[in-house]
Design a protein around this motif. Structure first.
Motif: not given
Length: 99
Positions: A50-53, A63-64, A70-71, A76-77
């Motif tokens: 969430s912080l990275l987003a 994701m990495r 899976n993206i 989404e989770i």
């Protein structure tokens, strides 16, 4: 003892598998040292995503970092976007469409 390469995310200082109870004790100490409420490792991963987003890091990079295959799982989770970030995005959209 030299470093032992593995695909593990969490290891001892030598690269060997860490005993789960030792990891949990270490995690709890780090939460205490940081002055944050004790949370689970999973909650820590969700917070990281969430912080990275919110820092506008590309979803593929998140994701990495989380080592997901899976993206969809990442976005989404694991990732939650704050109401403030949502309002800011809508304001930017509005301004970009303003003639």
């Amino acid at each position: 003892m030299s470093w032992q390469e593995s695909d593990l995310l969490f290891t001892t200082r030598h690269g060997t598998p860490i005993e789960p109870r030792n990891f949990n004790r270490s995690w709890d100490r780090r939460c205490e040292k940081a002055g944050v409420p004790k949370i689970t490792v999973h909650d820590g991963r969700r917070s990281c995503a969430s912080l990275l987003a919110e820092l506008n890091v590309h979803p593929s990079v998140i994701m990495r970092i989380l080592r997901h295959a899976n993206i969809r799982v990442t976005m989404e989770i694991y990732t939650e976007i704050s109401d403030e970030e949502t309002r800011k995005a809508l304001q930017q959209l509005s301004e970009s469409l303003d003639f």
